[in-house]
Design a protein around this motif. Sequence first.
Motif, PDB file in Angstrom:
ATOM      1  N   VAL A  19       0.832  -1.204   0.000  1.00  0.00           N
ATOM      2  CA  VAL A  19       0.000   0.000   0.000  1.00  0.00           C
ATOM      3  C   VAL A  19       0.870   1.259   0.000  1.00  0.00           C
ATOM      4  CG1 VAL A  19      -1.725   1.306   1.312  1.00  0.00           C
ATOM      5  CG2 VAL A  19      -1.997  -1.147   0.987  1.00  0.00           C
ATOM      6  N   THR A  20       1.990   1.231   0.716  1.00  0.00           N
ATOM      7  CA  THR A  20       2.907   2.373   0.693  1.00  0.00           C
ATOM      8  C   THR A  20       3.449   2.585  -0.713  1.00  0.00           C
ATOM      9  OG1 THR A  20       3.516   2.002   2.995  1.00  0.00           O
ATOM     10  CG2 THR A  20       5.030   3.334   1.680  1.00  0.00           C
ATOM     11  N   SER A  21       3.827   1.510  -1.379  1.00  0.00           N
ATOM     12  CA  SER A  21       4.323   1.598  -2.758  1.00  0.00           C
ATOM     13  C   SER A  21       3.238   2.129  -3.687  1.00  0.00           C
ATOM     14  CB  SER A  21       4.788   0.225  -3.251  1.00  0.00           C
ATOM     15  OG  SER A  21       5.808  -0.270  -2.425  1.00  0.00           O
ATOM     16  N   ALA A  22       2.026   1.635  -3.510  1.00  0.00           N
ATOM     17  CA  ALA A  22       0.910   2.104  -4.333  1.00  0.00           C
ATOM     18  C   ALA A  22       0.650   3.589  -4.083  1.00  0.00           C
ATOM     19  CB  ALA A  22      -0.349   1.281  -4.041  1.00  0.00           C
ATOM     20  N   ALA A  23       0.705   3.997  -2.828  1.00  0.00           N
ATOM     21  CA  ALA A  23       0.482   5.411  -2.493  1.00  0.00           C
ATOM     22  C   ALA A  23       1.556   6.286  -3.126  1.00  0.00           C
ATOM     23  CB  ALA A  23       0.475   5.596  -0.971  1.00  0.00           C
ATOM     24  N   PHE A  24       2.808   5.842  -3.064  1.00  0.00           N
ATOM     25  CA  PHE A  24       3.887   6.612  -3.675  1.00  0.00           C
ATOM     26  C   PHE A  24       3.661   6.732  -5.183  1.00  0.00           C
ATOM     27  CE2 PHE A  24       8.020   7.096  -5.698  1.00  0.00           C
ATOM     28  CZ  PHE A  24       8.469   8.240  -5.054  1.00  0.00           C
ATOM     29  N   PHE A  25       3.243   5.640  -5.804  1.00  0.00           N
ATOM     30  CA  PHE A  25       2.957   5.668  -7.240  1.00  0.00           C
ATOM     31  C   PHE A  25       1.859   6.677  -7.547  1.00  0.00           C
ATOM     32  CE2 PHE A  25       0.499   4.265 -10.905  1.00  0.00           C
ATOM     33  CZ  PHE A  25       1.486   4.216 -11.892  1.00  0.00           C
ATOM     34  N   VAL A  26       0.795   6.629  -6.783  1.00  0.00           N
ATOM     35  CA  VAL A  26      -0.323   7.541  -7.021  1.00  0.00           C
ATOM     36  C   VAL A  26       0.109   8.992  -6.802  1.00  0.00           C
ATOM     37  CG1 VAL A  26      -2.569   8.291  -6.118  1.00  0.00           C
ATOM     38  CG2 VAL A  26      -2.133   5.857  -6.543  1.00  0.00           C
ATOM     39  N   LEU A  27       0.767   9.250  -5.692  1.00  0.00           N
ATOM     40  CA  LEU A  27       1.124  10.625  -5.367  1.00  0.00           C
ATOM     41  C   LEU A  27       2.224  11.179  -6.265  1.00  0.00           C
ATOM     42  CD1 LEU A  27       1.046  10.383  -1.476  1.00  0.00           C
ATOM     43  CD2 LEU A  27      -0.573  11.631  -2.923  1.00  0.00           C
ATOM     44  N   TYR A  28       3.255  10.394  -6.502  1.00  0.00           N
ATOM     45  CA  TYR A  28       4.403  10.915  -7.242  1.00  0.00           C
ATOM     46  C   TYR A  28       4.254  10.733  -8.751  1.00  0.00           C
ATOM     47  CZ  TYR A  28       9.158  11.943  -8.619  1.00  0.00           C
ATOM     48  OH  TYR A  28      10.257  12.493  -9.229  1.00  0.00           O
ATOM     49  N   VAL A  29       4.074   9.499  -9.186  1.00  0.00           N
ATOM     50  CA  VAL A  29       4.024   9.222 -10.627  1.00  0.00           C
ATOM     51  C   VAL A  29       2.777   9.821 -11.261  1.00  0.00           C
ATOM     52  CG1 VAL A  29       3.975   7.405 -12.381  1.00  0.00           C
ATOM     53  CG2 VAL A  29       5.441   7.142 -10.363  1.00  0.00           C
ATOM     54  N   LEU A  30       1.617   9.491 -10.723  1.00  0.00           N
ATOM     55  CA  LEU A  30       0.391  10.059 -11.293  1.00  0.00           C
ATOM     56  C   LEU A  30       0.331  11.567 -11.086  1.00  0.00           C
ATOM     57  CD1 LEU A  30      -2.290   7.346 -10.450  1.00  0.00           C
ATOM     58  CD2 LEU A  30      -0.936   7.632 -12.534  1.00  0.00           C
ATOM     59  N   GLY A  31       0.892  12.040  -9.985  1.00  0.00           N
ATOM     60  CA  GLY A  31       0.950  13.486  -9.749  1.00  0.00           C
ATOM     61  C   GLY A  31       1.753  14.203 -10.821  1.00  0.00           C
ATOM     62  N   ARG A  32       2.862  13.595 -11.246  1.00  0.00           N
ATOM     63  CA  ARG A  32       3.675  14.192 -12.317  1.00  0.00           C
ATOM     64  C   ARG A  32       2.922  14.174 -13.645  1.00  0.00           C
ATOM     65  NH1 ARG A  32       9.209  15.213 -11.324  1.00  0.00           N
ATOM     66  NH2 ARG A  32       9.510  15.170 -13.576  1.00  0.00           N
ATOM     67  N   LEU A  33       2.232  13.064 -13.904  1.00  0.00           N
ATOM     68  CA  LEU A  33       1.443  12.980 -15.141  1.00  0.00           C
ATOM     69  C   LEU A  33       0.339  14.035 -15.145  1.00  0.00           C
ATOM     70  CD1 LEU A  33       1.085   9.121 -15.584  1.00  0.00           C
ATOM     71  CD2 LEU A  33       2.454  10.684 -16.984  1.00  0.00           C
ATOM     72  N   GLU A  34      -0.325  14.178 -14.002  1.00  0.00           N
ATOM     73  CA  GLU A  34      -1.402  15.165 -13.885  1.00  0.00           C
ATOM     74  C   GLU A  34      -0.865  16.579 -14.076  1.00  0.00           C
ATOM     75  OE1 GLU A  34      -5.073  15.426 -10.879  1.00  0.00           O
ATOM     76  OE2 GLU A  34      -3.135  15.791  -9.928  1.00  0.00           O
TER      77      GLU A  34
END
Length: 163
Positions: A137-152
Amino acid sequence: MDQIVADMFPPTQIAYPVIFARFIGAILFGAVIGLERERKDRPAGLKTHIMVSLAAALFAIISIESVHMPGLDQDAVRIDPLRVVEAVTAGVAFLAAGTIVLSKGEVKGLTTGASLWLSGAIGLALGFGHWMIGLFVTSAAFFVLYVLGRLEHGRRQSEVEKE
């Protein structure tokens, strides 16, 4: 004096090194989310996310230990560890709501509020000994916040440039 020392180090269901490892895990996993929020200069950053995750882990461990405390392990006393999950969820939700503001007709802080709530859940997972769940879940959260955040952010930049 022996009674005081015995009271300070009571026998536990979970060995002290395991308890301390769970706390360290909660600190590290909370820090992953907190660092990302800190990097974006959000009101709840590194320290807040660590504290939420660590507190949740403590509540989980205390609930496990309280079930096995002398005097509380009788049939007349009912301790439900799931109530701890509910209490932490409600408490962190209250804290997270404080990060959400309405400014000039826009809602701000929603993602930070959600990340605090998730940090509490991760702390509970670690406190109850579910390391792999917490790590995933921590890895998933990092993906959502960082990776998807950059895409957004990139998508928003493109829209601004088109205008």
